[in-house]
Design a protein around this motif. Structure first.
Motif, mmCIF file in Angstrom:
data_model
loop_
_atom_site.group_PDB
_atom_site.id
_atom_site.type_symbol
_atom_site.label_atom_id
_atom_site.label_comp_id
_atom_site.label_asym_id
_atom_site.label_seq_id
_atom_site.Cartn_x
_atom_site.Cartn_y
_atom_site.Cartn_z
ATOM 1 N N GLU A 184 0.834 -1.209 0.000
ATOM 2 C CA GLU A 184 0.000 0.000 0.000
ATOM 3 C C GLU A 184 0.867 1.258 0.000
ATOM 4 O O GLU A 184 0.607 2.207 -0.749
ATOM 5 C CB GLU A 184 -0.940 -0.009 1.204
ATOM 6 C CG GLU A 184 -1.876 1.179 1.261
ATOM 7 C CD GLU A 184 -2.857 1.266 0.101
ATOM 8 O OE1 GLU A 184 -3.273 2.399 -0.217
ATOM 9 O OE2 GLU A 184 -3.197 0.228 -0.497
ATOM 10 N N ILE A 185 1.903 1.276 0.823
ATOM 11 C CA ILE A 185 2.802 2.449 0.864
ATOM 12 C C ILE A 185 3.570 2.565 -0.450
ATOM 13 O O ILE A 185 3.706 3.665 -1.006
ATOM 14 C CB ILE A 185 3.758 2.361 2.076
ATOM 15 C CG1 ILE A 185 2.953 2.498 3.369
ATOM 16 C CG2 ILE A 185 4.844 3.437 1.988
ATOM 17 C CD1 ILE A 185 3.750 2.215 4.625
ATOM 18 N N LYS A 187 2.589 1.655 -3.358
ATOM 19 C CA LYS A 187 1.623 2.169 -4.349
ATOM 20 C C LYS A 187 1.469 3.689 -4.217
ATOM 21 O O LYS A 187 1.490 4.414 -5.214
ATOM 22 C CB LYS A 187 0.281 1.473 -4.131
ATOM 23 C CG LYS A 187 -0.796 1.822 -5.121
ATOM 24 C CD LYS A 187 -2.052 1.011 -4.822
ATOM 25 C CE LYS A 187 -3.225 1.480 -5.642
ATOM 26 N NZ LYS A 187 -4.452 0.736 -5.284
ATOM 27 N N LYS A 188 1.367 4.169 -2.990
ATOM 28 C CA LYS A 188 1.201 5.620 -2.757
ATOM 29 C C LYS A 188 2.459 6.391 -3.175
ATOM 30 O O LYS A 188 2.368 7.491 -3.710
ATOM 31 C CB LYS A 188 0.893 5.892 -1.291
ATOM 32 C CG LYS A 188 -0.516 5.480 -0.905
ATOM 33 C CD LYS A 188 -0.789 5.716 0.562
ATOM 34 C CE LYS A 188 -2.213 5.279 0.897
ATOM 35 N NZ LYS A 188 -2.510 5.385 2.323
ATOM 36 N N SER A 191 2.785 6.440 -7.197
ATOM 37 C CA SER A 191 1.719 6.998 -8.045
ATOM 38 C C SER A 191 1.726 8.510 -8.048
ATOM 39 O O SER A 191 2.401 9.177 -7.339
ATOM 40 C CB SER A 191 0.363 6.494 -7.586
ATOM 41 O OG SER A 191 0.114 6.834 -6.254
#
Length: 191
Positions: A184-185, A187-188, A191
């Motif tokens: 999740e991190i 991905k952030k 992006s």
């Protein structure tokens, strides 16, 4: 390129989280390992350490005498401060030089000692309950007893101090899965 720090208390799982980012192809600068290398291989650092601590700071073979140095600085806060003034700026510069040759959306700097003003764009804090950290450290560091581990923990930032500087928190307790949090991190940050 973003410079992202990973920090947390001893035994929290910083190195494991850094390895997970590494598996994703993110370059990781391990500050503690790199500092040890510089202490044994950088002629200027070696010379300056010998200047403040004497020739005994290194063996005849050129190996850093960690036991001697630890005893010397443990008893003398001023010496510890001088030692840190020798090593820390060189490690910071080494990291900046390393960043220049990377070609990725972000890099990771793993370090136990980190502050908001460390020149990083984001900070990930790996958070783990104190009792679990102690349990891990007793298993990992068989040369330390519980009181020694508690002393190390008491000399670090508090859980609250770590959390206050966090842009992201990874919970590393017995009920949390690390991989989904890292993904999740990642991905952030990409992006």
């Amino acid at each position: 390129m973003l410079k992202v720090g990973i920090t947390g208390g001893i035994g929290s799982g910083k190195s494991l989280v850094a390895k997970l980012f590494s598996v994703l192809g993110i370059p990781v600068y391990a500050s503690d390992q790199r500092a040890k290398w510089l202490i044994e291989n950088n002629a200027v650092i070696i010379s300056e350490i010998k200047e403040i601590l004497g020739e005994e700071a290194y063996s005849l073979e050129g190996k850093y005498n960690k036991v001697f140095v630890s005893k010397a600085v443990f008893q003398n806060e001023e010496l510890l401060k001088k030692l840190n003034q020798i090593v820390h700026p060189r490690v910071r510069q080494d990291f900046e030089d390393w960043v220049l040759v990377q070609n990725v959306p972000f890099v990771i700097k793993e370090a136990a000692i980190m502050n908001r003003n460390a020149g990083l764009d984001k900070i990930i804090v790996v958070n783990s309950p104190k009792d679990l950290r102690i349990k891990r450290l007793l298993k990992r560091d068989s040369h330390r007893d519980k009181s020694e581990i508690e002393k190390v923990i008491s000399n670090q930032k508090t859980e609250q101090e770590f959390l206050e500087m966090a842009d992201f928190v990874i919970n590393n307790d017995e009920n949390s899965l690390l991989i989904p949090q890292v993904l999740e991190i990642n991905k952030k940050l990409t992006s």
